[in-house]
Design an enzyme around this catalytic site. Structure first.
Site, short mmCIF file in Angstrom:
data_model
loop_
_atom_site.label_atom_id
_atom_site.label_comp_id
_atom_site.label_asym_id
_atom_site.label_seq_id
_atom_site.Cartn_x
_atom_site.Cartn_y
_atom_site.Cartn_z
N GLU A 1 -8.17 4.77 14.97
CA GLU A 1 -7.79 3.38 15.23
C GLU A 1 -7.22 3.31 16.65
O GLU A 1 -6.14 3.84 16.91
CB GLU A 1 -6.73 2.90 14.23
CG GLU A 1 -7.19 2.94 12.77
CD GLU A 1 -6.10 2.49 11.81
OE1 GLU A 1 -5.08 1.93 12.29
OE2 GLU A 1 -6.25 2.72 10.60
N TRP B 1 2.51 -7.19 11.49
CA TRP B 1 2.40 -7.68 10.14
C TRP B 1 3.12 -9.04 10.07
O TRP B 1 3.87 -9.39 10.96
CB TRP B 1 3.03 -6.71 9.15
CG TRP B 1 2.21 -5.47 8.92
CD1 TRP B 1 1.08 -5.09 9.60
CD2 TRP B 1 2.47 -4.46 7.96
NE1 TRP B 1 0.61 -3.90 9.12
CE2 TRP B 1 1.45 -3.48 8.10
CE3 TRP B 1 3.44 -4.25 6.99
CZ2 TRP B 1 1.38 -2.34 7.30
CZ3 TRP B 1 3.39 -3.11 6.20
CH2 TRP B 1 2.37 -2.18 6.35
N GLU C 1 -1.94 -8.11 7.30
CA GLU C 1 -2.30 -7.75 8.67
C GLU C 1 -3.11 -8.84 9.38
O GLU C 1 -3.85 -8.55 10.31
CB GLU C 1 -3.08 -6.43 8.68
CG GLU C 1 -2.20 -5.23 8.37
CD GLU C 1 -2.93 -3.91 8.56
OE1 GLU C 1 -2.24 -2.88 8.65
OE2 GLU C 1 -4.18 -3.89 8.61
N ARG D 1 0.86 -1.17 0.00
CA ARG D 1 0.00 0.00 0.00
C ARG D 1 0.90 1.23 0.00
O ARG D 1 2.11 1.13 0.20
CB ARG D 1 -0.93 0.01 1.21
CG ARG D 1 -0.21 0.13 2.56
CD ARG D 1 -1.18 0.21 3.72
NE ARG D 1 -0.48 0.48 4.98
CZ ARG D 1 -1.08 0.63 6.16
NH1 ARG D 1 -2.41 0.54 6.24
NH2 ARG D 1 -0.39 0.89 7.24
N ASN E 1 -5.48 7.50 3.89
CA ASN E 1 -5.21 6.81 5.16
C ASN E 1 -3.75 6.96 5.51
O ASN E 1 -2.88 6.53 4.75
CB ASN E 1 -5.56 5.32 5.06
CG ASN E 1 -5.40 4.60 6.38
OD1 ASN E 1 -6.25 4.70 7.26
ND2 ASN E 1 -4.30 3.86 6.54
N GLU E 2 -3.47 7.61 6.63
CA GLU E 2 -2.12 7.72 7.17
C GLU E 2 -1.12 8.26 6.16
O GLU E 2 -0.17 7.59 5.75
CB GLU E 2 -1.65 6.36 7.71
CG GLU E 2 -2.51 5.85 8.87
CD GLU E 2 -2.03 4.52 9.43
OE1 GLU E 2 -2.36 4.23 10.58
OE2 GLU E 2 -1.33 3.78 8.70
#
Length: 694
Positions: free
Chosen positions: A321, A329, A371, A118, A156-157
């Site tokens: 979160e 991971w 994950e 990602r 995201n992030e």
């Protein structure tokens, strides 16, 4: 600095919300209704979905399918759940990266990052911006009127995994950025000091982001500083593409984004684009990276310092979160399972520091993918477990106390000051960069163990005197880069009664990262009333150095603390300067190590070394800073005190980070909002327990 966001939806966090991240695309549809039912049973009212689902919404370019999420959102609404939608741009689908390889990121060596994890894209690609705007618009148009949807998370992030970008599009974008900033090559060459080593540019096409040079990646330090500024601006401009679409198409929804990663001015992004900031809270990150030789380590309690930085961006924020289980991971990170009570403790840690919305990651642990060891509330088997029971307890407690908490804000009398320029410059400059984290941690630790709440304050061009005057004292450990305007503002604050405390390596660089041709501490010299006679690193063949304080201990003994890592030997220049400690060893033994300059109604301190816990303790005593609840509340060291205050008065959070029970003494009758019970006298807080006093 304004920290309220653009505030289109000022009421977004007025009511407390508890929820969970959910991925309907990962599970058989037959599980959804039971999942939603159980969420409601344990007190959840909101879910986050879709932030990684681009290939579901657009399986082929230009072909959009919404059926799966239509059904998931309709069912969520049926069960009374509100929904946060994520724009899925953190994970471009395979068709996109295959057809348009120019969207991929590259390493500093020029190696292209491939599809398969990602965040493998770059922000500069015009094509990626175009396709990101399209998917955002299609989703917004589809769900702008859906009764369950209340807000959006952009991407995201940002800058997680990779915070540097070297694709061809990035070099082009950087070239345009510096051209816009400096206008002429003469000004660029001056700012970057390119006369050194014959680096002078004679054409804009010669300008690139840092590249590999002899010795590896060792760029011109002024170029490296501008690189970080560019990455931040470029990230914000990419986020703005999506924010603008959402504001236009779905104006009734609020907009946020999550994470707090490097090379990004999150304060600027929040001010310009967001209604409030969101963060991902994993306290065990503090435990897996801490120094095993540290004395009295904060461990997961240290995560409160990260949360205080989030609070500086957005005084009331969302935890998008919240850690709920063991994490990792398949190829890195292996955090252990929270012990009984720890998940609840970490939840209230987030809330105590300003969170008015908390979502756990995740509802059920993924049974596949990278994950599959990043555990959520439910295990793979989907049977009842301890984490679900603990979440239910939290849900029941917050159903009674959540909105009372939501109306309050964190309160502190001292702030630890940071700024982006020094943090980014410090990544290249080992003469000050490593010191900031060490000193900030030492101060935070000393304050924590004395039960003195602290804030984080980011200095910037928009910081006002009113921002500073919220605090009795400011600790600005190593602001090597300091503009004259910043020094003047800090002098105003001091003259009006404030206390500012600097460490070594203060004030000798301008905003370009070039050294002033002035006596150290440069821009701060007048404020501190001193010059630096000489200086040295304390490392290699040099023995550790200590300093002797003028004040005696309570028992009348001489106080000696370490003078760590770097020593500025100080020379008082103003008759208002008082020497508070002197070096006790090396050739400069007896020379001033710590000074205090009385200026107007306040005082400016200069500590000539890197701070440690013991030195911070000495200064806390000398400036007369005490726990705000000292007169009626006695706490053991392992319990954190956090205070949120509103019109109905203060709330005192007592958080026990020890597995063992802690006995506290409460000198005034109070109510524990989590139980509804009246408490006073000696009260035992269970291991990993929480008490909330009203």
């Amino acid at each position: 600095m304004n920290t309220t966001g653009i505030n289109n939806h000022a009421d977004a966090l007025e009511e407390f919300k508890l929820g969970v991240c959910y991925y309907p695309e990962h599970w058989p549809e037959s599980l959804w209704e039971d999942d939603y039912r159980r969420m409601r049973e344990i007190g959840f009212s909101i879910i986050r979905v879709a932030e990684f689902a681009w290939s579901i919404f657009e399986p082929k370019e230009g072909e959009f399918e919404f059926g799966l999420f239509d059904r998931a959102l309709d069912l969520a609404h049926k069960h009374g759940l509100k929904v946060i939608l994520g724009t899925p741009t953190a994970t471009p689908p395979a068709w996109l990266t295959h057809r348009y390889p120019e969207v991929l990121n590259a390493t500093v060596e020029g190696v292209v990052m491939q599809h398969g994890l990602r965040r493998h894209y770059n922000y500069s690609s015009p094509k990626y911006r175009e396709l990101s705007a399209i998917i955002t618009r299609k989703m917004a148009e589809r769900y702008k009127d859906h009764p369950a949807v209340i807000g959006w998370q952009i991407d995201n992030e940002f800058n997680c995994e990779m915070g540097e970008f070297y694709a061809e599009a990035d070099h082009k974008a950087f070239r345009a950025w510096v051209k816009d900033k400096y206008k002429t090559l003469d000004k660029l060459n001056e700012a970057w000091g390119t006369v050194f080593w014959s680096q002078t540019y004679s054409d804009w096409e010669q300008v690139f982001l840092p590249r590999i040079v002899p010795g590896g990646k060792q760029p011109n330090p002024h170029l490296a500083l501008d690189e970080k500024r560019f990455i931040s601006d470029n990230t914000i401009s990419f986020a703005k593409v999506q924010a603008d679409v959402l504001r236009e198409v779905a104006p009734n929804h609020w907009v946020t984004t999550n994470g707090m990663f490097g090379h990004l001015n999150n304060h600027q992004m929040n001010d310009e684009l967001l209604d409030f900031f969101s963060y991902d809270s994993y306290p065990q990150f503090s435990t897996i990276y801490f120094d095993p030789n540290e004395v009295n380590p904060l461990a997961d309690r240290g995560w409160s310092q990260s949360l205080s930085a989030v609070r500086s961006i957005s005084p009331q924020f969302c935890i998008m979160e919240q850690q709920s289980g063991p994490g990792g991971w398949v190829n890195k990170m292996d955090m252990p399972s929270p012990k009984p009570g720890q998940m609840r403790l970490w939840t209230y840690q987030s809330i105590a520091h300003g969170a008015n919305m908390v979502l756990y990651f995740r509802w059920r642990t993924a049974a596949f993918g990278t994950e599959m060891y990043w555990h959520g509330l439910n295990d793979y088997h989907n049977q009842p477990n301890r984490r679900i029971r603990e979440a239910g307890q939290i849900g029941a407690e917050l159903a009674l106390s959540g909105n009372r908490i939501a109306s309050t804000r964190y309160k502190a009398d001292i702030a630890l000051v940071r700024d982006y320029d020094n943090e980014w410059d410090g990544e290249t400059d080992v003469w000050h960069g490593p010191f900031a984290w060490a000193s900030g941690k030492a101060w935070f630790k000393a304050l924590q163990y004395r039960h003195i709440p602290s804030d984080t304050l980011f200095m910037g061009a928009k910081t006002t005197l009113a921002d500073l005057q919220r605090y009795k004292a400011l600790v600005y450990p190593h602001p090597t880069i300091m503009r004259d305007e910043t020094a003047a503002l800090l002098e105003q604050y001091t003259r009006a009664g404030g206390i500012v405390i600097f460490g070594c390596r203060t004030g000798y660089k301008d905003e370009r990262g070039q050294c002033y041709m002035r006596p150290f501490p440069g821009a701060a010299a007048g404020l501190c009333g001193i010059s630096v006679e000489e200086f040295t690193m304390v490392k290699g063949t040099r023995a550790p150095v200590s300093m002797t304080w003028e004040r005696r201990s309570a028992s009348g003994e001489t106080v000696v603390t370490g003078a760590d890592s770097f020593n500025d030997v100080l020379l008082p220049e103003a008759d208002t300067v008082e020497v508070l400690a002197r070096y006790a060893s090396d050739h400069y033994a007896g020379k001033p190590a710590v000074t205090r300059n009385r200026l107007g109604e306040g005082e400016a301190w200069y500590f000539g070394a890197v701070f440690n816990d013991a030195a911070a303790d000495q200064i806390i005593d000398l400036i007369g800073l005490e726990s705000p609840a000292q007169e009626w509340l006695q706490l053991p060291m392992q319990v954190e005190l956090a205070i949120r205050e509103g019109e109905s008065g203060p709330l005192h959070f007592l958080l026990n980070y020890s597995e063992q029970p802690a006995v506290v003494t409460i000198g005034q009758p109070k109510t524990d909002l989590l139980t509804g019970q009246q408490v006073s006298g000696e009260v035992t807080i269970e291991g990993f327990g929480v008490v909330l006093l009203s």
